[in-house]
Design an enzyme around this catalytic site. Structure first.
Site, PDB file in Angstrom:
ATOM      1  N   ARG A   1      67.739  51.912  15.390  1.00 28.56           N
ATOM      2  CA  ARG A   1      68.289  50.898  14.498  1.00 28.56           C
ATOM      3  C   ARG A   1      68.929  49.764  15.308  1.00 28.56           C
ATOM      4  O   ARG A   1      69.206  49.913  16.476  1.00 28.56           O
ATOM      5  CB  ARG A   1      69.316  51.529  13.555  1.00 28.56           C
ATOM      6  CG  ARG A   1      70.387  52.317  14.259  1.00 28.56           C
ATOM      7  CD  ARG A   1      71.236  53.123  13.279  1.00 28.56           C
ATOM      8  NE  ARG A   1      72.252  53.902  13.968  1.00 28.56           N
ATOM      9  CZ  ARG A   1      73.466  53.465  14.249  1.00 28.56           C
ATOM     10  NH1 ARG A   1      73.824  52.247  13.908  1.00 28.56           N
ATOM     11  NH2 ARG A   1      74.326  54.232  14.865  1.00 28.56           N
ATOM     12  N   THR A   2      69.125  48.644  14.615  1.00 30.53           N
ATOM     13  CA  THR A   2      69.675  47.461  15.281  1.00 30.53           C
ATOM     14  C   THR A   2      71.108  47.709  15.724  1.00 30.53           C
ATOM     15  O   THR A   2      71.935  48.146  14.933  1.00 30.53           O
ATOM     16  CB  THR A   2      69.685  46.271  14.294  1.00 30.53           C
ATOM     17  OG1 THR A   2      68.393  46.110  13.766  1.00 30.53           O
ATOM     18  CG2 THR A   2      70.107  45.012  15.003  1.00 30.53           C
ATOM     19  N   LEU A   3      71.367  47.467  16.983  1.00 27.90           N
ATOM     20  CA  LEU A   3      72.739  47.610  17.473  1.00 27.90           C
ATOM     21  C   LEU A   3      73.342  46.272  17.860  1.00 27.90           C
ATOM     22  O   LEU A   3      74.481  45.993  17.569  1.00 27.90           O
ATOM     23  CB  LEU A   3      72.778  48.560  18.677  1.00 27.90           C
ATOM     24  CG  LEU A   3      72.443  50.008  18.345  1.00 27.90           C
ATOM     25  CD1 LEU A   3      72.332  50.812  19.625  1.00 27.90           C
ATOM     26  CD2 LEU A   3      73.476  50.617  17.433  1.00 27.90           C
TER      27      LEU A   3
ATOM     28  N   ASN B   1      71.310  49.754   9.537  1.00 27.30           N
ATOM     29  CA  ASN B   1      70.238  49.121  10.296  1.00 27.30           C
ATOM     30  C   ASN B   1      70.069  47.688   9.807  1.00 27.30           C
ATOM     31  O   ASN B   1      69.043  47.344   9.222  1.00 27.30           O
ATOM     32  CB  ASN B   1      68.941  49.913  10.101  1.00 27.30           C
ATOM     33  CG  ASN B   1      67.830  49.396  10.977  1.00 27.30           C
ATOM     34  OD1 ASN B   1      68.069  48.631  11.916  1.00 27.30           O
ATOM     35  ND2 ASN B   1      66.598  49.780  10.685  1.00 27.30           N
TER      36      ASN B   1
END
Lengths: 312, 245
Positions: free
Chosen positions: B22-24, B126
């Site tokens: 997922r986007t961090l 996310n």
């Protein structure tokens, strides 16, 4: 089988004079009627069978169910749509069948035919409207809902394990492009109308609406309701029109869909003096309409004759 | 589904992101977008920079795009997520057109759709790492709204994202009024963009201004703002505080 035994060598053996006394032929039971005399047509067992004339009889039978239901009418002007229906209770003890459903603030539907099917379809329509509203914060355009409904009905005409919905729906709705009235068939077809009537004795109402429809576009809201009540009266064939036998619903610009309460309807009936025979000529069209209504089932019964209802 | 997850070798260079799907953090980002309602519709401005951290890596990124017939979308934040959003909207508009029935999704509908998308992604931890500005005109009604990466959304007469919230909005609150002319609107936007250019280190001096009205959308060619760096305070910044830098 009989034929083979009659002529074959086995038959000769069997039919040859016996040396011993022969028991009489066993009783085969009472003569049976051919199955084909029970059903009207040969190709109507399931919806996925075409007839040689290119008809789907199960779908046509479903449309018959609509014709047997009690009448529902709809008419529209530029800014308002009125739905009306005849509500007959089974007995004095029971309540009336619900035939008009609010689908959203801007859409309502009147049904004729198998009311259970109508209830289920109304739930589907409400679901579609509410999902659209949630995602887009905007009312679902009526034309799109009607297409979704028609596609759903079409599926049931092309699956061997399903049957067509036995209900006709008059969908009344208001959106950006104006006021709309649609009719959805069990066949999966839909049409837009200025005014329409479905159900039993609807031909009488249709005749009335055909006479008056040119005035509807610019009619006021109250005139539209009056015309709806008059059309319902036509289907009652002489019975007194009172608010206990009919239901009226309105949707329009600045007016969310709602069903008028009994008191208001009775007031309107009294105000317009619709009760009782008004015009002499009104009696004749009714009589002719009555004859037409009884002739319709006969037409449908004649196999292969007459225009397939779906083609209208 | 195991075979679809990327197989990380033992000595992975990815570090803490090794097992995350997922986007961090964002990588290539755009800075502020500023927009306001004017007499005939919406005006929106954004520069054309795509920063890679503190490097001003890309200098021709179009951060404003038309959506359907009636809307204009501007984005700040992760550029790749903006492109993903454009793909979602492309599909949405396509299905809308396929109905072929005279109805069309207006800016209000697109804005709410985007809000649903952004909020649902946030709930899954996310997010699409963007702050979006959605403006448009339909049937004479002007609409201007914004959605953030956590799904916060609202409509207003003037909106801004990123640094614009801190530097541009006070100017807009002071100087915006109903029925701005086109020239006044552009002048006001340029004033905001000039302040951002001076004070936001990720801003570059190459911007576009987009206009959307009932007739349609136009986007200007990229151009630069005139700046003045000869202010005496800039000339010798250490004057008042010896030893500073």
């Amino acid at each position: 089988m009989q034929k083979c035994i009659k002529n074959g060598p086995l038959a000769q053996l069997l039919n040859a004079k016996k040396a011993y006394p022969v028991r009489p032929e066993p009783w085969k039971g009472p003569p049976t009627v051919s199955y084909r005399k029970m059903f009207r047509n040969q190709y109507d067992t399931d919806v996925t069978t075409w007839s040689p004339a290119g008809r789907l009889f199960q779908v046509e039978y479903a449309m018959e169910a609509v014709k047997q239901g009690s009448a529902a009418i709809g008419l529209r002007s530029k800014t308002h749509i009125v739905l009306g229906c005849v509500n007959k209770a089974n007995s004095e003890l029971s309540s009336h069948q619900k035939k008009i459903f609010k689908v959203d603030d801007h859409i309502g539907v009147a049904i004729a035919g198998l009311t259970a099917d109508g209830r289920v379809l109304s739930r589907y329509m409400r679901n579609e409207c509410i999902n659209y509203s949630f995602t887009y914060e905007s009312p679902l355009p009526v034309g799109r809902l009607v297409v979704q409904l028609a596609d759903k009905a079409q599926v049931c005409t092309q699956r061997s394990w399903k049957r067509p919905y036995g209900v006709g729906l008059l969908v009344a709705g208001l959106d950006e492009s104006g006021a709309h009235l649609y009719y959805n068939c069990p066949s999966g077809n839909y049409f837009e109308y200025q005014a329409f009537a479905i159900g039993s004795r609807s031909q009488a109402a249709k005749t009335y609406l055909e006479r008056k429809f040119e005035n509807f576009t610019d009619a006021s809201r109250d005139d539209l309701v009056k015309d709806a009540l008059m059309a319902i009266r036509e289907t009652l064939q002489g019975e007194t029109l009172k608010s206990s036998v009919c239901t009226i619903a309105v949707v329009g610009v600045g007016e969310p869909f709602h069903i008028l309460d009994q008191g208001t309807v009775q007031q309107m009936i009294d105000a317009f003096e619709i009760v009782g025979e008004q015009e002499g000529p009104a009696a004749e069209p009714d009589a002719a309409a009555g004859q037409e209504a009884s002739a319709e089932p006969e037409q449908g019964a004649a196999a292969g004759e007459g225009v397939a209802p779906m083609d209208i | 589904m195991n075979f679809m997850a990327s197989k990380q070798p033992e000595n992975s260079l990815l570090g803490p992101e090794a097992d995350s799907q997922r986007t961090l953090y964002p990588y290539v980002t755009g800075t502020s977008v500023v927009a306001l309602k004017y007499k005939d519709g919406i005006l929106m401005a954004a520069d054309m920079g795509g920063s890679y951290g503190s490097t001003l890596r890309y200098k021709s990124v179009e951060r404003m795009k038309p959506i359907g017939k009636h809307s204009l979308l501007g984005a700040s934040g992760e550029i790749s997520d903006f492109q993903e959003i454009l793909r979602y909207l492309d599909e949405l508009i396509l299905y809308d057109n396929m109905w072929d029935d005279g109805n069309s999704l207006g800016p209000k509908e697109v804005h709410n759709y985007l809000t649903r998308v952004m909020y649902n992604r946030r709930n899954k931890f996310n997010p699409l790492w963007n702050s979006l500005v959605l403006g448009g005109v339909k049937n004479g009604q002007k609409y201007l709204g914004t959605v953030s990466m956590i799904g916060v959304n609202f409509e207003d007469n003037h909106v801004a994202t990123g640094f614009g919230n801190h530097l541009a909005r006070p100017i807009l609150r002071q100087e915006w009024h109903e029925n701005l002319s086109y020239e006044d609107g552009v002048r006001l936007l340029e004033k905001c963009m000039r302040v951002l250019l001076y004070r936001d280190r990720s801003a570059i001096n190459k911007l576009q201004i987009a206009k959307i009205t009932e007739e349609g959308m136009t986007i200007s060619q990229p151009y630069s703002l005139k700046t003045y760096w000869e202010f005496s305070a800039f000339a010798n910044p250490a004057q008042g505080a010896v030893g500073t830098w």
